[in-house]
Design an enzyme around this catalytic site. Structure first.
Site, PDB file in Angstrom:
ATOM      1  N   MET A 182       0.673  -1.287   0.056  1.00 13.45           N
ATOM      2  CA  MET A 182       0.156  -0.120   0.056  1.00 13.45           C
ATOM      3  C   MET A 182       0.844   1.197   0.095  1.00 13.45           C
ATOM      4  O   MET A 182       0.488   2.345  -0.745  1.00 13.45           O
ATOM      5  CB  MET A 182      -0.768  -0.009   1.410  1.00 13.45           C
ATOM      6  CG  MET A 182      -2.279  -0.791   1.207  1.00 13.45           C
ATOM      7  SD  MET A 182      -3.253   0.005  -0.370  1.00 13.45           S
ATOM      8  CE  MET A 182      -3.449   1.450   0.264  1.00 13.45           C
ATOM      9  N   ASP A 220       0.009  -9.386   9.750  1.00 11.76           N
ATOM     10  CA  ASP A 220       1.147  -9.727   9.108  1.00 11.76           C
ATOM     11  C   ASP A 220       2.490  -9.526  10.134  1.00 11.76           C
ATOM     12  O   ASP A 220       3.258  -8.601  10.051  1.00 11.76           O
ATOM     13  CB  ASP A 220       1.118  -8.326   8.233  1.00 11.76           C
ATOM     14  CG  ASP A 220       2.314  -8.701   7.204  1.00 11.76           C
ATOM     15  OD1 ASP A 220       2.729  -9.923   6.851  1.00 11.76           O
ATOM     16  OD2 ASP A 220       2.740  -7.902   6.505  1.00 11.76           O
TER      17      ASP A 220
END
Length: 299
Positions: A19, A131
């Site tokens: 991102m 994550d």
């Protein structure tokens, strides 16, 4: 904010993800270093990406804990959105493991305990990280003392309560996580909760004490092994037995057989360290009894 530039005159880049890109910067008003995360230019015209970036910033800003990097500003420039978070001194756990080959078991447990404490704060906000990996954990050693570990990226954090809008603003074709450090639930595409993060923390602990990831291969091979493969326990011959039992519990494929919360894990880590110091073997049942007794206010 001003970007800190390197010898080549370019902004100092600290990391890059799906991102956004993170840079080292300087807060002109507060006169302190910060980390700036800027939405990747390829997504500037993508409304779903913009919403996901905003969700990430707001999720990160909702967590306030010494073991999680704090976000304190969300802004917009002519180029797009960015947010500022504290600049964490030290190095990534990934780099520390690479330099050290592998970490001493007690040092690894100290780092794992601090990450678990950070995850407890994430859990308190109704989020799952998705994550947890060595590259998303910063470690520093202050004044020659013990380690200070911080989770530095909540880019894939998602509400456990989860609205359908969370799914609609995910990036198409992008796996939510890092295959080598993802849980079986993530690969199965089912709903995940904090127990998924505890599996990932188990994978981080495995790498700390062995120097390498649990499973290797292509993404498809790693996915299969996380869902169906046996733990190669022979690789833990030099690891203290209490840590081996802990790894077995964290890396259970069925979430119901793992610790059910970071707090539960934190309650047994002192027992593990004590068992290492006294060279005492420990059973899975004793871990579970310790966690249950502590939950009830016992010793």
């Amino acid at each position: 904010f001003e970007f800190v530039k390197g010898e080549d005159g370019k902004p100092v880049e600290l990391g890059r993800g799906a991102m956004g890109i993170t840079y080292k910067a300087f807060d002109v008003d507060l006169r302190c270093p910060v980390t700036l995360k800027v939405i990747n230019e390829r997504y500037l015209g993508d409304e779903s990406a913009r919403l996901r970036f905003l969700r990430e910033a707001r999720a990160a800003a909702s967590v306030r804990h010494p073991n999680v990097a704090s976000v304190f500003h969300l802004g917009r420039s002519a180029e797009g959105y960015f947010y500022a978070m504290e600049f964490v001194e030290g190095e990534t756990l990934e780099n520390l493991i690479r330099r050290s080959a592998r970490l001493d078991a007690k040092l690894a447990l100290e780092v794992a305990a601090q990450v678990a404490a950070g995850l407890a704060a994430v859990h308190k906000q109704g989020l799952v990280h998705r994550d947890i990996k060595p590259g998303n954990i910063m470690v520093s050693f202050e004044d020659g003392g013990g380690p200070v570990a911080k989770i530095i990226d909540l880019g894939l954090a998602k509400s456990v309560i989860g609205s359908s809008s969370d799914d609609t603003i995910s990036l198409p074709g992008v796996f939510a996580g890092t295959p080598q450090f993802a849980s079986p639930e993530q690969f199965a595409g089912v709903g995940v909760d904090i127990r998924s993060d505890l599996y990932s923390l188990g994978l981080v602990l495995w790498k700390m004490v062995t120097g390498h990831a649990l499973f290797k291969g292509s993404p498809a091979e790693v996915m299969y092994l996380h869902q169906h493969g046996l733990l190669p326990l022979k690789e833990l011959e030099d690891v203290p037995q209490p840590v081996v039992v802990l790894l077995e519990m964290l890396l259970e494929k069925d979430p119901k057989r793992r610790f059910q919360s970071p707090t539960e894990l934190l309650r047994v880590i002192p027992t593990i360290i004590n068992a290492i110091d006294t060279r005492r073997k420990i059973s899975r049942q004793s871990y579970q009894k310790t966690a249950t007794a502590n939950l009830r206010g016992g010793t």
